[in-house]
Design a protein around this motif. Structure first.
Motif, PDB file in Angstrom:
ATOM      1  N   ASP A 115       0.840  -1.191   0.000  1.00 39.26           N
ATOM      2  CA  ASP A 115       0.000   0.000   0.000  1.00 39.26           C
ATOM      3  C   ASP A 115       0.874   1.239   0.000  1.00 39.26           C
ATOM      4  OD1 ASP A 115      -2.323   1.488   0.048  1.00 39.26           O
ATOM      5  OD2 ASP A 115      -2.822   1.061   2.132  1.00 39.26           O
ATOM      6  N   THR A 116       0.272   2.352  -0.426  1.00 43.89           N
ATOM      7  CA  THR A 116       0.926   3.660  -0.406  1.00 43.89           C
ATOM      8  C   THR A 116       0.029   4.610   0.359  1.00 43.89           C
ATOM      9  OG1 THR A 116       1.966   3.228  -2.540  1.00 43.89           O
ATOM     10  CG2 THR A 116       1.831   5.534  -1.862  1.00 43.89           C
ATOM     11  N   LEU A 117       0.625   5.499   1.137  1.00 39.85           N
ATOM     12  CA  LEU A 117      -0.110   6.398   2.014  1.00 39.85           C
ATOM     13  C   LEU A 117       0.493   7.790   1.947  1.00 39.85           C
ATOM     14  CD1 LEU A 117      -2.048   6.762   4.594  1.00 39.85           C
ATOM     15  CD2 LEU A 117      -0.031   6.161   5.915  1.00 39.85           C
ATOM     16  N   GLU A 118      -0.358   8.798   1.805  1.00 42.05           N
ATOM     17  CA  GLU A 118       0.079  10.193   1.934  1.00 42.05           C
ATOM     18  C   GLU A 118      -0.221  10.611   3.362  1.00 42.05           C
ATOM     19  OE1 GLU A 118       1.526  12.253  -0.365  1.00 42.05           O
ATOM     20  OE2 GLU A 118       1.559  10.607  -1.803  1.00 42.05           O
ATOM     21  N   TYR A 119       0.792  11.084   4.081  1.00 48.64           N
ATOM     22  CA  TYR A 119       0.618  11.457   5.485  1.00 48.64           C
ATOM     23  C   TYR A 119       1.540  12.635   5.796  1.00 48.64           C
ATOM     24  CZ  TYR A 119       0.643  11.007  10.598  1.00 48.64           C
ATOM     25  OH  TYR A 119       0.550  11.250  11.942  1.00 48.64           O
ATOM     26  N   ASN A 120       0.969  13.714   6.307  1.00 43.78           N
ATOM     27  CA  ASN A 120       1.740  14.920   6.654  1.00 43.78           C
ATOM     28  C   ASN A 120       2.606  15.409   5.483  1.00 43.78           C
ATOM     29  OD1 ASN A 120       0.662  15.112   9.223  1.00 43.78           O
ATOM     30  ND2 ASN A 120       2.407  14.146  10.224  1.00 43.78           N
ATOM     31  N   GLY A 121       2.048  15.369   4.284  1.00 43.38           N
ATOM     32  CA  GLY A 121       2.761  15.879   3.120  1.00 43.38           C
ATOM     33  C   GLY A 121       3.857  14.980   2.595  1.00 43.38           C
ATOM     34  N   GLN A 122       3.927  13.760   3.088  1.00 40.34           N
ATOM     35  CA  GLN A 122       4.986  12.818   2.699  1.00 40.34           C
ATOM     36  C   GLN A 122       4.338  11.538   2.159  1.00 40.34           C
ATOM     37  OE1 GLN A 122       8.551  13.363   3.232  1.00 40.34           O
ATOM     38  NE2 GLN A 122       8.536  11.640   1.821  1.00 40.34           N
ATOM     39  N   THR A 123       4.989  10.896   1.203  1.00 42.75           N
ATOM     40  CA  THR A 123       4.495   9.631   0.656  1.00 42.75           C
ATOM     41  C   THR A 123       5.232   8.475   1.311  1.00 42.75           C
ATOM     42  OG1 THR A 123       4.032  10.678  -1.475  1.00 42.75           O
ATOM     43  CG2 THR A 123       4.175   8.272  -1.452  1.00 42.75           C
ATOM     44  N   TYR A 124       4.459   7.536   1.872  1.00 40.45           N
ATOM     45  CA  TYR A 124       5.011   6.348   2.526  1.00 40.45           C
ATOM     46  C   TYR A 124       4.514   5.107   1.801  1.00 40.45           C
ATOM     47  CZ  TYR A 124       6.076   9.545   6.341  1.00 40.45           C
ATOM     48  OH  TYR A 124       6.550  10.595   7.095  1.00 40.45           O
ATOM     49  N   LEU A 125       5.355   4.087   1.751  1.00 38.76           N
ATOM     50  CA  LEU A 125       5.003   2.833   1.103  1.00 38.76           C
ATOM     51  C   LEU A 125       5.215   1.689   2.090  1.00 38.76           C
ATOM     52  CD1 LEU A 125       6.691   4.759  -1.108  1.00 38.76           C
ATOM     53  CD2 LEU A 125       5.806   2.996  -2.590  1.00 38.76           C
ATOM     54  N   ALA A 126       4.251   0.760   2.130  1.00 36.28           N
ATOM     55  CA  ALA A 126       4.340  -0.396   3.021  1.00 36.28           C
ATOM     56  C   ALA A 126       4.656  -1.637   2.184  1.00 36.28           C
ATOM     57  CB  ALA A 126       3.032  -0.581   3.772  1.00 36.28           C
ATOM     58  N   PHE A 127       5.549  -2.464   2.701  1.00 36.03           N
ATOM     59  CA  PHE A 127       6.006  -3.666   2.019  1.00 36.03           C
ATOM     60  C   PHE A 127       6.095  -4.832   2.997  1.00 36.03           C
ATOM     61  CE2 PHE A 127       8.086  -0.035   0.022  1.00 36.03           C
ATOM     62  CZ  PHE A 127       7.884  -0.255  -1.334  1.00 36.03           C
ATOM     63  N   PHE A 128       6.014  -6.051   2.438  1.00 38.13           N
ATOM     64  CA  PHE A 128       6.393  -7.262   3.154  1.00 38.13           C
ATOM     65  C   PHE A 128       7.593  -7.835   2.424  1.00 38.13           C
ATOM     66  CE2 PHE A 128       2.092  -8.104   5.160  1.00 38.13           C
ATOM     67  CZ  PHE A 128       2.570  -8.033   6.446  1.00 38.13           C
ATOM     68  N   PRO A 129       8.549  -8.403   3.156  1.00 39.48           N
ATOM     69  CA  PRO A 129       9.662  -9.067   2.474  1.00 39.48           C
ATOM     70  C   PRO A 129       9.128 -10.219   1.628  1.00 39.48           C
ATOM     71  CG  PRO A 129      10.165  -8.719   4.786  1.00 39.48           C
ATOM     72  CD  PRO A 129       8.710  -8.394   4.604  1.00 39.48           C
ATOM     73  N   ALA A 130       9.603 -10.329   0.412  1.00 38.51           N
ATOM     74  CA  ALA A 130       9.182 -11.407  -0.483  1.00 38.51           C
ATOM     75  C   ALA A 130       9.979 -12.651  -0.155  1.00 38.51           C
ATOM     76  CB  ALA A 130       9.405 -10.997  -1.934  1.00 38.51           C
ATOM     77  N   VAL A 131       9.298 -13.774  -0.155  1.00 37.95           N
ATOM     78  CA  VAL A 131       9.963 -15.048   0.087  1.00 37.95           C
ATOM     79  C   VAL A 131      10.182 -15.705  -1.265  1.00 37.95           C
ATOM     80  CG1 VAL A 131       9.778 -17.310   1.183  1.00 37.95           C
ATOM     81  CG2 VAL A 131       8.853 -15.289   2.333  1.00 37.95           C
ATOM     82  N   GLN A 132      11.423 -15.987  -1.576  1.00 31.28           N
ATOM     83  CA  GLN A 132      11.777 -16.595  -2.850  1.00 31.28           C
ATOM     84  C   GLN A 132      11.353 -18.063  -2.868  1.00 31.28           C
ATOM     85  OE1 GLN A 132      13.051 -14.723  -5.282  1.00 31.28           O
ATOM     86  NE2 GLN A 132      13.052 -12.978  -3.913  1.00 31.28           N
ATOM     87  N   GLU A 133      10.990 -18.547  -4.034  1.00 33.27           N
ATOM     88  CA  GLU A 133      10.599 -19.941  -4.176  1.00 33.27           C
ATOM     89  C   GLU A 133      11.743 -20.847  -3.733  1.00 33.27           C
ATOM     90  OE1 GLU A 133       9.177 -22.710  -7.829  1.00 33.27           O
ATOM     91  OE2 GLU A 133       8.379 -20.651  -7.740  1.00 33.27           O
ATOM     92  N   GLY A 134      11.426 -21.836  -2.903  1.00 32.50           N
ATOM     93  CA  GLY A 134      12.439 -22.759  -2.403  1.00 32.50           C
ATOM     94  C   GLY A 134      13.198 -22.228  -1.198  1.00 32.50           C
TER      95      GLY A 134
END
Length: 96
Positions: A26-45
């Protein structure tokens, strides 16, 4: 940090030169700043490591005319932005 964008995943390189892949949630605009939320991707295997499954929040900043992702500056900023992401997440659940 540098980043390579594709679909919903990015590869970031930390200051030590270590690369890892993140899934954009997700992406969020908060207090004039853009923030992005991520989960670490788990590689196959690859086994999932519990400590690597936490939410990662980065902010978009402009440096030398280029938009890059950066870590947050303080624990207070992390807490405030995390709480905003949680509000959005639970607001989406309530609408369903």
């Amino acid at each position: 940090m540098s980043e390579e964008y594709s679909a919903n995943f990015i590869t970031v390189t930390d200051d030590d030169g270590n690369e890892f892949e993140l899934e954009h949630l997700d992406t969020l605009e908060y207090n004039g700043q853009t923030y992005l939320a991520f989960f670490p991707a788990v590689q196959e295997g690859e086994e999932e490591k519990e400590e690597e499954l936490g939410l990662v929040i980065l902010k978009a900043i402009e440096e030398n005319g280029e938009e890059i992702l950066s870590t947050l500056d303080s624990d207070e900023e992390i807490d405030a932005v995390y709480n905003e992401f949680m509000k959005e997440l639970f607001a989406d659940d309530e609408e369903e």
